[in-house]
Design an enzyme around this catalytic site. Structure first.
Site, PDB file in Angstrom:
ATOM      1  N   TYR A   1     -33.002  24.509 -21.935  1.00 28.84           N
ATOM      2  CA  TYR A   1     -33.631  24.450 -20.612  1.00 28.84           C
ATOM      3  C   TYR A   1     -34.479  25.687 -20.427  1.00 28.84           C
ATOM      4  O   TYR A   1     -34.017  26.804 -20.693  1.00 28.84           O
ATOM      5  CB  TYR A   1     -32.552  24.383 -19.525  1.00 28.84           C
TER       6      TYR A   1
ATOM      7  N   ASP B   1     -36.251  32.642 -25.104  1.00 31.10           N
ATOM      8  CA  ASP B   1     -35.949  32.549 -23.682  1.00 31.10           C
ATOM      9  C   ASP B   1     -34.562  33.173 -23.487  1.00 31.10           C
ATOM     10  O   ASP B   1     -33.544  32.524 -23.711  1.00 31.10           O
ATOM     11  CB  ASP B   1     -35.975  31.079 -23.245  1.00 31.10           C
TER      12      ASP B   1
ATOM     13  N   LYS C   1     -32.693  35.998 -14.102  1.00 30.44           N
ATOM     14  CA  LYS C   1     -31.289  36.119 -13.704  1.00 30.44           C
ATOM     15  C   LYS C   1     -30.811  37.575 -13.591  1.00 30.44           C
ATOM     16  O   LYS C   1     -31.029  38.188 -12.556  1.00 30.44           O
ATOM     17  CB  LYS C   1     -30.420  35.250 -14.619  1.00 30.44           C
TER      18      LYS C   1
END
Ligand SMILES: *Cc1c(COP(=O)(O)O)cnc(C)c1O
Length: 428
Positions: free
Chosen positions: A144, A239, A267
């Site tokens: 994702y 990522d 995050k």
């Protein structure tokens, strides 16, 4: 446990917000419940609007690696807010942030701040296309990378949990420029390079998958990807929105000793505020606007509040002993969970990478997205509901990771382990 107030709030929310939520993974749909409304958090715990208390294993999906309402973060944000919440102009803290990120990630010569992980990956791919003057990208089934169009192909997390490929608002043209390979299968990548010679701008992956549940890479696979990208003049993008500042100080790239060309972060670097960043090799970052032709911008990018929280977070993480303590805590927990899961070899698998882990409700070893799809999501839902009753807050989907934080006490972890033992015994 009583959820009356949460239920009432959700009913009201559904009148005003699509599906009642601002991000689908919060919906609790796949576990047959309605969402629990959180009132506040403190260290390793969260408290809902009905007064229930939980040991939290979501950590806001990663950011709170040191626990909720960390005093250093609160202090930093308070100080910043009193100076004004943003100017759309340069502030000194932008430089501080970039320097701090570079200290953790030596592969990043230059860094640009954005407002989410989605923006980071979307911008990194545009940059790779601009730099290489090629169109296609390769992603991996189950990874994702946020919700921009080109990534909504065989994606993990909420996309796996809720979405379909028909009428999903993503055009066939865009999807046709995203090629999908299988994680841990270098041949599947080679095949795409052979089929589209000289056309692949970037390969992007979560070096440890966190959005299909936790799935570990073969180190050889990562090394072969690196070599293949170098050979083909293709940009390798890690990522590290989840793995960054988590697997180790310098993320998965430090942990596995593999250097990508570009890195995406999010995050943790926001300390819980909305932040992302991307960066990498100088000559690639130089084609970014205003130096180069690849446009990328943001009214709120480098926002002083977000920077304050992020800088405070990175200062805490830079303190000596932080990662050793995290590792020790994570191992304490995963050793105990492993022992329990091992009692159910015909039903469960457990993947662990430091503070990240997933219990998969399957009898198959989970090394790629297809393996994860073999899970019994119905049984996961029952497991989730029972664990909630025990005061253990887990991801409301099989296809997500559990996050151990530095704020979890031994008592918190023991409570979760006891609940797990009891719950699994009732399920099998
Ligand atoms: C969460 C996540 C994103 C998207 O970040 P947002 O801040 O939600 O846009 C991208 N990549 C990975 C690996 C993620 O886990």
């Amino acid at each position: 446990m009583i959820f009356d107030r949460s239920k009432a709030l959700f009913a009201e929310a559904c009148k005003h917000i699509p599906g009642g939520v601002n991000s689908p993974v919060r919906a609790f749909k796949s576990v047959g419940m309605t969402p629990i409304y959180i009132q506040h958090g403190k260290a390793g715990h969260i408290f809902d609007v009905d007064g229930n208390e939980y040991v939290d294993f979501i950590s806001s999906w990663g950011p709170h690696i040191l626990g909720h309402a960390h005093p250093a973060m609160i202090e930093a944000v308070k100080t910043a807010v009193e100076r004004g919440t943003g100017f759309g102009a340069c502030v000194e803290q932008e430089i501080e942030m970039a320097q701090k990120i570079k200290a953790f990630f030596p592969s990043m010569d230059m860094v640009r701040m954005v407002n989410s992980g989605t923006e980071a990956t979307m911008s990194a791919v545009r940059l790779a296309r601009g730099y290489t003057e090629r169109n296609l990208i390769i992603k991996f089934d189950g990874c994702y990378h946020g919700h921009s169009d080109g990534f909504l192909v065989q994606a993990g997390s909420g996309v796996q949990t809720f979405s379909s490929v028909q009428n999903n608002g993503v055009t066939k043209n865009i999807v046709s420029e995203t090629l999908v390979a299988e994680f841990n299968n270098i041949e599947s990548v080679r095949t795409l390079f052979e089929k589209y010679p000289g056309q692949i701008a970037a390969v992007i992956l979560e070096p440890v998958m966190g959005n299909m549940g936790v799935i570990l890479p073969d180190v050889a696979f990562l090394q072969q990807l690196r070599d293949l990208c170098t050979l083909q003049g293709t940009i390798l993008i890690f990522d590290e929105v989840i793995t960054g500042f988590r697997l180790s100080k310098g993320g998965a790239q430090e942990y596995y000793g593999i250097t990508p060309d570009l890195t995406c972060l999010g995050k943790i670097i926001g300390g819980g505020l909305p932040v992302g960043a991307f960066g990498g090799r100088q000559e690639i970052m130089d084609v970014l606007s205003p130096n180069g032709a690849v446009y990328q911008a943001g009214t709120l990018s480098g926002n002083p509040l977000a920077l304050a929280a992020g800088c405070a977070m990175l200062d805490e993480l830079a303190k000596s002993g932080t990662y050793e303590a995290l590792e020790q805590k994570a191992r304490y927990f995963s050793d105990k969970v492993s022992a329990i899961v091992a009692k159910y070899p015909d039903h469960l698998r457990y993947n662990v990478s430091g503070t990240l882990s997933t219990i998969f409700f399957t009898s198959k070893d989970v090394n790629n997205a297809d393996d994860a799809r073999s899970c019994d999501t119905e049984r996961y839902a029952r497991y989730f509901r029972k664990m909630i009753e025990e005061g253990i807050y887990l991801p409301p989907s099989q296809f997500e990771a559990i996050f151990v934080s530095g704020a979890h006490t031994e008592e918190d972890l023991d409570r979760a382990v006891t609940a797990l033992d009891k719950t699994l015994a009732s399920l099998f």
